[in-house]
Structures are given as structure tokens and as C-alpha cells.
Design an enzyme around this catalytic site. Structure first.
Site, PDB file in Angstrom:
ATOM      1  N   VAL A  15       0.835  -1.210   0.000  1.00 36.05           N
ATOM      2  CA  VAL A  15       0.000   0.000   0.000  1.00 36.05           C
ATOM      3  C   VAL A  15       0.870   1.261   0.000  1.00 36.05           C
ATOM      4  O   VAL A  15       0.593   2.216  -0.732  1.00 36.05           O
ATOM      5  CB  VAL A  15      -0.970  -0.002   1.206  1.00 36.05           C
ATOM      6  N   GLU A 131     -10.426   5.714   5.741  1.00 34.45           N
ATOM      7  CA  GLU A 131     -11.280   5.096   4.714  1.00 34.45           C
ATOM      8  C   GLU A 131     -10.699   3.788   4.191  1.00 34.45           C
ATOM      9  O   GLU A 131     -11.428   2.840   3.884  1.00 34.45           O
ATOM     10  CB  GLU A 131     -11.468   6.080   3.544  1.00 34.45           C
ATOM     11  N   VAL A 134     -11.330  -0.315   5.606  1.00 32.96           N
ATOM     12  CA  VAL A 134     -12.392  -1.283   5.294  1.00 32.96           C
ATOM     13  C   VAL A 134     -12.693  -1.229   3.800  1.00 32.96           C
ATOM     14  O   VAL A 134     -12.971  -0.161   3.253  1.00 32.96           O
ATOM     15  CB  VAL A 134     -13.690  -0.989   6.089  1.00 32.96           C
ATOM     16  N   GLY A 189      -1.265 -13.838  -4.727  1.00 37.62           N
ATOM     17  CA  GLY A 189      -1.086 -12.604  -3.954  1.00 37.62           C
ATOM     18  C   GLY A 189      -2.356 -12.127  -3.260  1.00 37.62           C
ATOM     19  O   GLY A 189      -2.415 -11.006  -2.765  1.00 37.62           O
ATOM     20  N   GLU A 192      -2.164 -13.886   2.538  1.00 42.01           N
ATOM     21  CA  GLU A 192      -0.832 -13.794   3.139  1.00 42.01           C
ATOM     22  C   GLU A 192      -0.318 -15.190   3.478  1.00 42.01           C
ATOM     23  O   GLU A 192      -1.102 -16.146   3.551  1.00 42.01           O
ATOM     24  CB  GLU A 192      -0.910 -12.945   4.414  1.00 42.01           C
ATOM     25  N   ASP A 203     -10.284 -10.755  10.741  1.00 41.42           N
ATOM     26  CA  ASP A 203     -10.181  -9.523   9.957  1.00 41.42           C
ATOM     27  C   ASP A 203     -11.577  -8.973   9.635  1.00 41.42           C
ATOM     28  O   ASP A 203     -11.834  -7.769   9.792  1.00 41.42           O
ATOM     29  CB  ASP A 203      -9.385  -9.823   8.675  1.00 41.42           C
ATOM     30  N   LYS A 207     -13.273  -5.349  10.889  1.00 44.56           N
ATOM     31  CA  LYS A 207     -13.863  -4.354   9.976  1.00 44.56           C
ATOM     32  C   LYS A 207     -15.345  -4.140  10.289  1.00 44.56           C
ATOM     33  O   LYS A 207     -15.832  -3.004  10.258  1.00 44.56           O
ATOM     34  CB  LYS A 207     -13.684  -4.820   8.531  1.00 44.56           C
ATOM     35  N   GLY A 305      -5.549  -4.899  -2.450  1.00 47.89           N
ATOM     36  CA  GLY A 305      -4.534  -4.567  -3.443  1.00 47.89           C
ATOM     37  C   GLY A 305      -4.014  -3.160  -3.236  1.00 47.89           C
ATOM     38  O   GLY A 305      -4.718  -2.290  -2.710  1.00 47.89           O
TER      39      GLY A 305
HETATM   40  N1  LIG Z   1      -2.512  -4.934   1.024  1.00 49.93           N
HETATM   41  C1  LIG Z   1      -3.809  -4.667   0.972  1.00 49.93           C
HETATM   42  O1  LIG Z   1      -4.511  -5.051   0.037  1.00 49.93           O
HETATM   43  C2  LIG Z   1      -4.467  -3.872   2.065  1.00 49.93           C
HETATM   44  C3  LIG Z   1      -5.810  -3.473   1.903  1.00 49.93           C
HETATM   45  C4  LIG Z   1      -6.418  -2.691   2.899  1.00 49.93           C
HETATM   46  C5  LIG Z   1      -5.701  -2.363   4.030  1.00 49.93           C
HETATM   47  N2  LIG Z   1      -4.402  -2.798   4.174  1.00 49.93           N
HETATM   48  C6  LIG Z   1      -3.676  -2.409   5.388  1.00 49.93           C
HETATM   49  O2  LIG Z   1      -2.621  -1.536   5.013  1.00 49.93           O
HETATM   50  C7  LIG Z   1      -1.547  -1.694   5.931  1.00 49.93           C
HETATM   51  C8  LIG Z   1      -0.277  -2.015   5.137  1.00 49.93           C
HETATM   52  O3  LIG Z   1      -0.480  -3.209   4.401  1.00 49.93           O
HETATM   53  P1  LIG Z   1       0.565  -3.741   3.302  1.00 49.93           P
HETATM   54  O4  LIG Z   1      -0.112  -4.861   2.614  1.00 49.93           O
HETATM   55  O5  LIG Z   1       1.101  -2.612   2.525  1.00 49.93           O
HETATM   56  O6  LIG Z   1       1.707  -4.328   4.272  1.00 49.93           O
HETATM   57  P2  LIG Z   1       3.176  -4.847   3.882  1.00 49.93           P
HETATM   58  O7  LIG Z   1       3.292  -5.027   2.417  1.00 49.93           O
HETATM   59  O8  LIG Z   1       3.450  -5.990   4.799  1.00 49.93           O
HETATM   60  O9  LIG Z   1       4.129  -3.601   4.303  1.00 49.93           O
HETATM   61  C9  LIG Z   1       4.380  -3.251   5.627  1.00 49.93           C
HETATM   62  C10 LIG Z   1       5.480  -2.195   5.662  1.00 49.93           C
HETATM   63  O10 LIG Z   1       5.678  -1.791   7.017  1.00 49.93           O
HETATM   64  C11 LIG Z   1       7.069  -1.794   7.301  1.00 49.93           C
HETATM   65  N3  LIG Z   1       7.259  -2.162   8.707  1.00 49.93           N
HETATM   66  C12 LIG Z   1       6.863  -3.283   9.326  1.00 49.93           C
HETATM   67  N4  LIG Z   1       7.253  -3.271  10.612  1.00 49.93           N
HETATM   68  C13 LIG Z   1       7.910  -2.109  10.798  1.00 49.93           C
HETATM   69  C14 LIG Z   1       8.579  -1.521  11.897  1.00 49.93           C
HETATM   70  N5  LIG Z   1       8.618  -2.127  13.087  1.00 49.93           N
HETATM   71  N6  LIG Z   1       9.175  -0.305  11.726  1.00 49.93           N
HETATM   72  C15 LIG Z   1       9.133   0.309  10.518  1.00 49.93           C
HETATM   73  N7  LIG Z   1       8.507  -0.193   9.432  1.00 49.93           N
HETATM   74  C16 LIG Z   1       7.911  -1.397   9.580  1.00 49.93           C
HETATM   75  C17 LIG Z   1       7.695  -2.819   6.390  1.00 49.93           C
HETATM   76  O11 LIG Z   1       9.070  -2.483   6.210  1.00 49.93           O
HETATM   77  P3  LIG Z   1      10.086  -3.347   5.273  1.00 49.93           P
HETATM   78  O12 LIG Z   1       9.502  -3.247   3.886  1.00 49.93           O
HETATM   79  O13 LIG Z   1      11.392  -2.627   5.383  1.00 49.93           O
HETATM   80  O14 LIG Z   1      10.080  -4.723   5.814  1.00 49.93           O
HETATM   81  C18 LIG Z   1       6.834  -2.659   5.124  1.00 49.93           C
HETATM   82  O15 LIG Z   1       7.393  -1.686   4.299  1.00 49.93           O
HETATM   83  C19 LIG Z   1      -1.981  -2.763   6.920  1.00 49.93           C
HETATM   84  O16 LIG Z   1      -2.570  -2.157   8.051  1.00 49.93           O
HETATM   85  C20 LIG Z   1      -3.036  -3.533   6.142  1.00 49.93           C
HETATM   86  O17 LIG Z   1      -3.970  -4.183   6.975  1.00 49.93           O
HETATM   87  C21 LIG Z   1      -3.774  -3.525   3.210  1.00 49.93           C
END
Ligand SMILES: NC(=O)c1ccc[n+]([C@@H]2O[C@H](COP(=O)([O-])OP(=O)(O)OC[C@H]3O[C@@H](n4cnc5c(N)ncnc54)[C@H](OP(=O)(O)O)[C@@H]3O)[C@@H](O)[C@H]2O)c1
Length: 337
Positions: A15, A131, A134, A189, A192, A203, A207, A305
Site C-alpha cells: 500500500v 477510509e 475497510v 497474492g 498472506e 479480519d 472491519k 490490493g
Molecule cells: N494490502 C492490501 O490489500 C491492504 C488493503 C487494505 C488495508 N491494508 C492495510 O494496510 C496496511 C499495510 O499493508 P501492506 O499490505 O502494505 O503491508 P506490507 O506489504 O506488509 O508492508 C508493511 C510495511 O511496514 C514496514 N514495517 C513493518 N514493521 C515495521 C517496523 N517495526 N518499523 C518500521 N517499518 C515497519 C515494512 O518495512 P520493510 O519493507 O522494510 O520490511 C513494510 O514496508 C496494513 O494495516 C493492512 O492491513 C492492506
């Protein structure tokens, strides 16, 4: 009034990177819509050396997201680390305490600590927007909190977990069992490596608690929600459902009872094909909202995504730039029952 909205992003995963890429590509259009330039100033993640596919050289780097949240020159920090505790919680808290606005996609954090954070936003008069937490690109929070504020909400029914929806869609289409569908969803993808939070319904319950707090004006603990996941559904269940003309989906539902208390449930349901929720395939999300005054509304779209989630994150940034924002749950915490 400053012509810049200065932004820091904590978390550079799917994201975070999609958000940066969208800000870089659409600068001109976003400036026109926001009335200010959305200026990314600083970023933070764990591993500075990791190649992330976008040019980060123009931004200040922080190893510690809490230090980013305490930077003096930022108007808003976007928390995209994830998780209810640890750095995500510390980062959001530090920013709000400092008076820096926060945008987050973190439903786990909000479901566990949303009330305390909402109280902090009131105390510090600092906005907290979420926003993206969810249904990613589907504007469910804005719809419930702003567009439908005039009407009592009678019920909500939704598909709000893209991973489960993708697994159930695959089981039906590819005629395979749960574990094969889970592996295929992981390879594509849409799940997880550890999909426990999704497949056991945690989850979706998190939400649903956020949607129900906004819709019904009540404090809701996601741990109290009647919750059933999908891991025990078999290939046989899916085949039998097909024979009966039904489609199995993980549905999150909230129904207002006569005493004004909503009844909440996350569980697999056997839907008729004409149900709007039955038609959602793969990572799609959807929500059917029954209102007292405006009839029934259905929203659906891409519920997961990077790009879809970044869409909601940036919409919140534009709202901040235009000074359009609401209390997190649509009313002061003291007014929630
Ligand atoms: N992916 C989706 O489709 C989606 C949809 C809706 C909401 N969300 C929400 O959006 C948020 C991010 O999701 P994502 O999928 O982008 O997650 P992600 O790909 O796992 O990325 C997490 C990021 O946080 C960094 N991070 C983790 N622990 C950390 C720490 N202790 N200190 C500093 N940085 C740290 C990681 O750093 P490194 O890269 O250096 O390891 C990584 O860059 C979550 O809350 C998720 O629930 C995601």
C-alpha cells in the site's frame, strides 16, 4: 494558508509503494482537486536497502517510524505498517499527540484502540482518517458516516474480506478443496503466508466492528462478535451448495434489534445467486446497507490490493487538504453508547 500538504509515509509495502507511485504519477490532477500540492517529504520502513520499485531518493529516510511521526515539518503522516500494537500504534499515537494529522489503513489497530485514538483526536483537535481500513477502494466509511448521516441504519451485510472471497470463489470455480484454494490464493497474492486472521474471520470481525460503530453509534468490541471462519468448509459443501443453487460466501452482518442494540455476526452463508453479495468474485468486496429513510444501498468494488487501497488513502489526503474531515466514528466518543 500553506499551499503545500507535507506528508510522511510509515510503511513501504504494497500500500505504501502504491500510494507513493500514485502521488508521483498524478501530481497535477491531485493538486487541482486538493487545492494544495500533496508533497511527500519523508518515509520510513525497516530495511533502507530494499529495492522497492519507486525512486525514494527525494525523501528523507527514517529507520524509526515514531521519529517520523515526531518530525516538526509534517502536516500528516500515513501509517501503513499494520498490526494492532508495536510500531503502528506508537506511530499513530505519537503523531496525534504532536498534533500531526493521521491517515491509516490499519483496521487491526482501530478495532483494538479506535476509541482511545478517537478520544485523543478530540483532545488534540487533530484528524484521524481511515477510509482505506475497510473494503480498500470501496468508500464504505464515507458513505455510512457522511452520506447517510440523516438516516438510521437498520442493517449492514457485507463481504469485507477479499482473501476469503477469493478462496471460496476458487473452490467453486476450480472444484478444489480448501487447502488447494488457499495455496492458489497465496500464489496469486490474494492471501498472506499466514492467513489465519482472514480465514478464521478475525479480519472481517475487526472491519465489521468499525462499520457498526459508525452505523449504530455504539462501542463494539470485535472479540464479542459471533464469529465463524471458512477453514472447515469442504469441497463437498461447495458441490452440495451448487446442486442446491446456492453460493457460499463469508458474510459479515449487523442487524439493529428492537432494543437498539445491533446483533453482529461473521459466518459463511449459503446465498441465492440473485443476492448482490453472491455475485462478488475473487478479491471483490461489497456492502448492502438498509436505511430507514433512503432505502437499500449496495456498494461493491475492489476490496484489496495496493492501488485500490491507495485510492482511499489519497482521498483522505485530499479531504485533509480541503479541510473536510469528521470525527472518526461520526460523533464524539462521549456520545457513543
Ligand atoms: N494490502 C492490501 O490489500 C491492504 C488493503 C487494505 C488495508 N491494508 C492495510 O494496510 C496496511 C499495510 O499493508 P501492506 O499490505 O502494505 O503491508 P506490507 O506489504 O506488509 O508492508 C508493511 C510495511 O511496514 C514496514 N514495517 C513493518 N514493521 C515495521 C517496523 N517495526 N518499523 C518500521 N517499518 C515497519 C515494512 O518495512 P520493510 O519493507 O522494510 O520490511 C513494510 O514496508 C496494513 O494495516 C493492512 O492491513 C492492506
Amino acid at each position: 494558508v500553506s499551499q503545500l500538504l507535507k506528508i510522511g509515509i510509515a510503511g513501504l509495502g504494497s500500500v505504501g509503494i502504491a500510494t507513493i507511485s500514485c502521488l508521483q504519477r498524478q501530481q497535477e490532477m491531485l493538486t487541482a482537486r486538493a487545492g494544495k500540492r500533496l508533497e511527500l517529504v519523508a518515509v520510513s520502513a525497516r530495511d533502507r536497502e530494499r529495492a522497492r520499485g519507486v525512486d525514494l531518493s527525494a525523501y528523507r529516510w527514517y529507520d524509526d517510524p515514531v521519529a517520523l511521526a515526531q518530525a516538526e515539518d509534517l502536516d500528516v503522516i500515513i501509517e501503513l505498517i499494520g498490526g494492532a500494537e508495536g510500531k503502528a500504534r506508537a506511530t499513530v499515537t505519537a503523531a496525534l499527540q504532536r498534533g500531526t494529522a493521521v491517515v491509516t489503513a490499519n483496521k487491526a489497530l482501530l478495532a483494538s484502540h479506535g476509541l482511545a485514538l478517537a478520544a485523543l483526536t478530540e483532545q488534540r483537535q487533530t484528524p484521524l482518517l481511515f477510509e482505506a481500513a475497510v473494503a480498500a477502494g470501496v468508500p464504505v466509511i464515507k458513505t455510512l458516516r457522511e452520506a447517510l448521516t440523516a438516516s438510521r441504519i437498520l442493517s449492514l451485510r457485507g463481504i469485507i474480506n477479499g482473501t476469503c472471497n477469493d478462496i471460496l470463489s476458487r473452490m467453486a470455480v476450480a472444484d478444489c478443496d480448501f487447502s488447494a484454494a488457499l495455496h492458489a490464493a497465496q500464489a496469486a497474492g490474494f492471501a498472506e503466508a499466514d492467513a489465519t486472521q482472514d480465514i478464521d474471520g478475525h479480519d472481517a470481525a475487526q472491519k465489521l466492528s468499525l462499520l457498526a460503530m459508525i452505523a449504530f453509534g455504539r462501542k463494539i468490541d470485535p472479540a464479542q462478535i459471533d464469529r465463524h471462519g471458512i477453514r472447515n468448509l469442504s469441497r463437498h459443501d461447495v458441490i452440495q451448495a451448487k446442486r442446491d443453487g446456492k453460493i457460499i460466501r463469508l458474510v459479515a452482518a449487523a442487524q439493529l434489534k428492537s432494543d437498539g442494540v445491533p446483533q453482529l455476526r461473521v459466518a459463511p452463508e449459503w446465498l441465492l445467486p440473485q443476492d448482490p453479495l453472491a455475485q462478488l468474485q475473487g478479491p471483490m468486496n461489497g456492502l448492502v446497507i438498509e436505511t430507514e429513510l433512503a432505502g437499500s444501498l449496495t456498494l461493491s468494488g475492489l476490496g484489496a490490493g495496493g492501488d485500490a487501497t491507495a485510492t482511499a488513502v489519497i482521498a483522505d489526503l485530499v479531504d485533509l487538504a480541503r479541510n473536510r474531515h469528521n470525527l472518526p466514528f461520526g460523533m464524539p466518543v462521549a456520545n457513543l453508547h
